[in-house]
Design an enzyme around this catalytic site. Sequence first.
Site, PDB file in Angstrom:
ATOM      1  N   LYS A   1       0.809  -1.218   0.000  1.00 31.60           N
ATOM      2  CA  LYS A   1       0.000   0.000   0.000  1.00 31.60           C
ATOM      3  C   LYS A   1       0.839   1.262   0.000  1.00 31.60           C
ATOM      4  CE  LYS A   1      -1.096  -0.608   4.865  1.00 31.60           C
ATOM      5  NZ  LYS A   1      -0.602   0.453   5.709  1.00 31.60           N
ATOM      6  N   THR A   2       1.992   1.233   0.663  1.00 32.73           N
ATOM      7  CA  THR A   2       2.864   2.405   0.614  1.00 32.73           C
ATOM      8  C   THR A   2       3.262   2.679  -0.836  1.00 32.73           C
ATOM      9  OG1 THR A   2       3.767   1.514   2.647  1.00 32.73           O
ATOM     10  CG2 THR A   2       4.838   3.454   1.750  1.00 32.73           C
TER      11      THR A   2
ATOM     12  N   ASP B   1      -2.934   7.680   4.718  1.00 30.79           N
ATOM     13  CA  ASP B   1      -2.476   6.303   4.944  1.00 30.79           C
ATOM     14  C   ASP B   1      -2.954   5.844   6.327  1.00 30.79           C
ATOM     15  OD1 ASP B   1      -1.222   3.932   4.533  1.00 30.79           O
ATOM     16  OD2 ASP B   1       0.807   4.663   4.902  1.00 30.79           O
ATOM     17  N   GLU B   2      -2.999   4.543   6.549  1.00 30.56           N
ATOM     18  CA  GLU B   2      -3.408   3.981   7.835  1.00 30.56           C
ATOM     19  C   GLU B   2      -4.718   4.591   8.330  1.00 30.56           C
ATOM     20  OE1 GLU B   2      -1.756   1.472   8.655  1.00 30.56           O
ATOM     21  OE2 GLU B   2       0.419   1.763   8.557  1.00 30.56           O
TER      22      GLU B   2
ATOM     23  N   GLN C   1      -6.151  -4.304  10.856  1.00 30.91           N
ATOM     24  CA  GLN C   1      -4.923  -3.896  11.531  1.00 30.91           C
ATOM     25  C   GLN C   1      -5.135  -2.700  12.447  1.00 30.91           C
ATOM     26  OE1 GLN C   1      -1.147  -4.197   9.236  1.00 30.91           O
ATOM     27  NE2 GLN C   1      -2.450  -4.735   7.514  1.00 30.91           N
TER      28      GLN C   1
ATOM     29  N   ARG D   1       3.516 -10.407   9.870  1.00 28.41           N
ATOM     30  CA  ARG D   1       4.832  -9.788   9.673  1.00 28.41           C
ATOM     31  C   ARG D   1       5.818 -10.796   9.098  1.00 28.41           C
ATOM     32  NH1 ARG D   1       3.100  -5.542   8.823  1.00 28.41           N
ATOM     33  NH2 ARG D   1       1.150  -6.680   8.986  1.00 28.41           N
TER      34      ARG D   1
END
Length: 746
Positions: free
Chosen positions: A32-33, A218-219, A249, A605
């Site tokens: 996504k970044t 973002d986030e 998340q 992760r």
Amino acid sequence: MDILADLNPSQREAVQAIEGPLLILAGPGSGKTRVITHRIAYLIREVQVSPYHIVAVTFTNKAAREMRERLERLLGGRTQGLTVGTFHATCARFLRRDIEHLGRDRSFVIYDADDQEALIKQVLKDLQLNDKQYRPGALLGRISRAKSEMVGPAEFVKHTESYWEEVCSRVYERYQKLLLDRNALDFDDLLLTPVQLYQQHPDVLARTQDRIVHLLVDEFQDTNLVQYELVKLWGDQLRNIFVVGDEDQGIYSWRNADIANIQRRFRQDYPERREIILTRNYRSTRTILDAAQSVIARNPDRTDKQLVTEKVAGPAITLYEAYDESEESDYVALEIARLYREGALNWGDMAVMYRTNAQSRAIEDALVRRGIPYKLVGGTRFYQRREVKDVLAYLRLAHNPADAGALERVINVPRRGIGQRTQDELVRWARRLDVSTYEALKKLRAAPGEDVPISGRAARPLLDFARLVDELVEAAGRLTVPELLDLVLERTAYSEYIRDGTEEGEGRWENVQELRTVTAEYVTRSPDEGLSAFLEEVALVSDVDSLEEQPQAVTLLTLHTAKGLEFPAVFIVGMEEGLLPHSRSIEAPAQLAEERRLCYVGMTRAKDHLYLLHAFRRTLYGNSRVNDASRFLKDVPTQLIAGRQVRGERPLSRPASSESRGAWRAPATTPVRATPAWQEPAAPAPATPRGITFKAGDKVRHSKFGEGTVINSEVTRDDEQVTVAFVGAGVKKLLVSYAPLEKIPA
DNA sequence: TCAACTGCTCTTTTT
DNA sequence: GAGCAGTTGA
């Protein structure tokens, strides 16, 4: 270079859809970044949007920095005017500009957690409240929540639901008044003030909206209500709002993030939005992804994303039940060493994650014993260190002597004989005169003795301090920041104060030196900016880029700090009821769901190797407790799990099944079906007659005593007692059911 | 004013 | 078990 070249169809769609609101639901490891940076690059290069019209918001400075670096690479020099920053930094910038535009001369200082706490204690004193009964932290938490929900003191008092809240509302009101008196904004105010400003001055809002043609967040699952409101206001003119997040998340509700923003509100407020789901995962093996999915799938009210990957199934997940935390740590250390030797993994490829920081100690011990390099993420951050804050407080005073928070902090640091009593007296006197504490100090000097409640003996150090502040204020006008810092250190004899001959003292001094390096770098980087801009930058940043970070080291970190990172091998320790999920979260369903998300974040992760560990017995906060395995472990399909190891010392109260008892199986690399001991066996386990598992001559390992040789073994009533000669620790008699003893295969 | 002692609490952490 | 804040006694 084609910006779209390496993107999959969904990513490409997200990058190219240039108009209207967009909601991107991005699974873990979905790039996504990358999507956000590529979208910005696309807007600038292909759509010819001026960088000046793009605002991208992140949650951490680290994320902002990474995004800027990526863009720099993607666009070369064409990033001039682009706004990429955290909500707080962006708000601070806009606020300064807007205040200036309105012709108001109201500079503000930013209050951090320490300043806030000092202030709330002042409030409690003023209101004559007991800080045992009304804990500053709890009050601040409640006030912060109110501010995050855009509830001011006047509104708050109308909706108090208990006596405690009533008290809280009084505290809130006074706290807010004192902040105003001191020209201070706390972190929540930094977000709330622009919203209020826009309400009072629609022209200011219009100006801001004119500027923001594209807004990217973002986030998004981590936004609170104020931030959501800001997004709405900022992007309302063209509604080119691009939000990216993953409801699975969302792990920050405890700092007022509201997952409903991504789940519900955005969809309600932007019915015309487009929704794109990024399901392709580029990080984890099929096995890891399946395991993580089956854990998160049990959360209610979520949009299920069937994550897909092209990676192979990979090795099975290793589940390990340790006897206690020290054995758990030993296992981790051994396994890390093995992966390093045989698995072609470097130290930096491996991470150990835990729910609470207190768990890191046992892991550290085990790693130290085996000489494995590690780095601890978290702990006290640079700008939170006492010595750093002290020196910064002097700089703050030099910039603005009326900064009451800074003055309180260092008026007697280093010790100059100004005790609590004298300070209280001074503050009270200043209040009576309705001036700042610093003004009072100056008055004291101008008219000593006259109507002053402070005697000559106590007044002398105060006068010295006032002179020091004056000198710093004067110097601030002509010196650079590092020069000013040097002056502070010299005049306060800070080095002598901090370097007390201990190792910690030297460490603290090093931090001060590091701060000096930061100021020097700042001056080179922004030669036109002064002390004021430096202080603001520092207030909005939590950590400093360490230059000499050792690159190859095992990473130890909490599950929270792990978000956004990835490692080839991940160990999650302490997967027990009461720890993960945490005991404080077990009662409330919403909090339990968040614990589950936390577990999900940790598992996802891992790229290739995932280890899930729990201990039968754990000593935490001074007492030892027996814990059940985490309920989340039960949700991992058994066919994805391998390498269980359950040994003979399981306690009598929880008899092991015949299958697992004493069976010592090495971790397998292919999936193996096993009945984990934490799942009740389908049929009641037959009573296994206890026999002797150790015999004289066996080599054994004990988590505390190390390796040894069995001298003797005998059956007692319902246990087995072994006598072992340890290499370092001598001869010990141990009960097999309690001792963390394992047999070393010949 | 300061050092020694006592008692309390102990999830997560960014800005 | 340990770190911290507040209290006590010199």
